[in-house]
Scaffold this motif. Sequence first.
Motif, PDB file in Angstrom:
ATOM      1  N   MET A  87     -12.747  17.538  14.005  1.00 32.23           N
ATOM      2  CA  MET A  87     -11.889  17.644  15.177  1.00 32.23           C
ATOM      3  C   MET A  87     -12.595  18.509  16.219  1.00 32.23           C
ATOM      4  O   MET A  87     -13.499  19.285  15.899  1.00 32.23           O
ATOM      5  N   THR A  88     -12.173  18.376  17.473  1.00 30.10           N
ATOM      6  CA  THR A  88     -12.809  19.134  18.551  1.00 30.10           C
ATOM      7  C   THR A  88     -12.500  20.617  18.469  1.00 30.10           C
ATOM      8  O   THR A  88     -13.278  21.451  18.941  1.00 30.10           O
ATOM      9  N   GLU A  89     -11.348  20.971  17.889  1.00 26.21           N
ATOM     10  CA  GLU A  89     -10.916  22.367  17.781  1.00 26.21           C
ATOM     11  C   GLU A  89     -10.293  22.602  16.408  1.00 26.21           C
ATOM     12  O   GLU A  89      -9.827  21.666  15.757  1.00 26.21           O
ATOM     13  N   CYS A  90     -10.269  23.870  15.993  1.00 26.11           N
ATOM     14  CA  CYS A  90      -9.572  24.222  14.761  1.00 26.11           C
ATOM     15  C   CYS A  90      -8.067  24.336  14.981  1.00 26.11           C
ATOM     16  O   CYS A  90      -7.284  24.192  14.037  1.00 26.11           O
ATOM     17  N   ASP A  91      -7.663  24.619  16.195  1.00 31.89           N
ATOM     18  CA  ASP A  91      -6.253  24.773  16.529  1.00 31.89           C
ATOM     19  C   ASP A  91      -5.577  23.397  16.545  1.00 31.89           C
ATOM     20  O   ASP A  91      -5.906  22.548  17.380  1.00 31.89           O
ATOM     21  N   PRO A  92      -4.622  23.140  15.638  1.00 37.29           N
ATOM     22  CA  PRO A  92      -3.998  21.818  15.581  1.00 37.29           C
ATOM     23  C   PRO A  92      -3.213  21.453  16.827  1.00 37.29           C
ATOM     24  O   PRO A  92      -2.947  20.267  17.066  1.00 37.29           O
TER      25      PRO A  92
END
Length: 289
Positions: A87-92
């Motif tokens: 994913m582009t970020e760890c923050d869902p």
Amino acid sequence: MKTIITTLLVLFLYQTSYAQYDANSVSTSSVSLQNELYSTIKMSRKGDHVKVKYFAAKEYNGTSVYERLNSWKRGKKIIAISSGTYMTECDPDIAIPVGICIDNGKVVNNNLDEKLDGLAIVYATGGMVASNLKNGDLTVSSGNGKRTLDVRNSFQRQEFIKWAQENSATVFQTHLFYYGNKLTIGSNSSPNKRERRFLAVGKDDSGDVKHYLVNLSGANTLYNATLKVSKYLQEYEDVENLIFLINLDTGCQDVFQTYKPTGAVDARKGFSGKAPITQATNLIVYYYE
């Protein structure tokens, strides 16, 4: 005689009430080789009882992957749940899948990532295949017959997306390390070392198709882990034909849950991830019908 019948009835009720899946279709194993633990879930696709579901991202209305999973899994016999691709970020809350991604026919990301050669397709029926994008020979079936598409070609990619929408397919990109019984990763891949997890599909000497989730406990580069796991599958799991081997993310979204035949969570080392499932940004789920 009455006692025997009663005992058999109790055993039957116990099995039908608590057995989540047939032990002939699903098995787990832990093998220690050179101080590394290979934790494996082996699932036979014979009879199409073992199925795959993929949750690629949160929905546009804000429903999280975890909420989608909880809503969907009611009444389902879950075998294992794992984080999937990158994913582009760890923050869902802000993460989106890297590369082309379609979730049950809905386009999440239509941009192809040239660094990821693996294209995984999960069908609405619960089947799963993977294709090597470098080959440009993905075959799809429709009412008009079969078509061979090069998804890297922008025009043919739109045709593929249309097919996925019409067939409620789920699609995601990831690293492809083995394909058609051949190694496809180079020794110059990422030098980062960590615990690794793979999804492999292969055939044994009887020709049966089996899916494997393999968690490798030691800190390895992608290349070294691929060599170890492919060798392990061939020598210890008797995989004659390794159809494909793809990576499952063990970075910031290292989610992994395994279930025993009773439906209880398997708490053994190697069968669980480090991240809470509530923070999942995408999930691949194996279940039994």
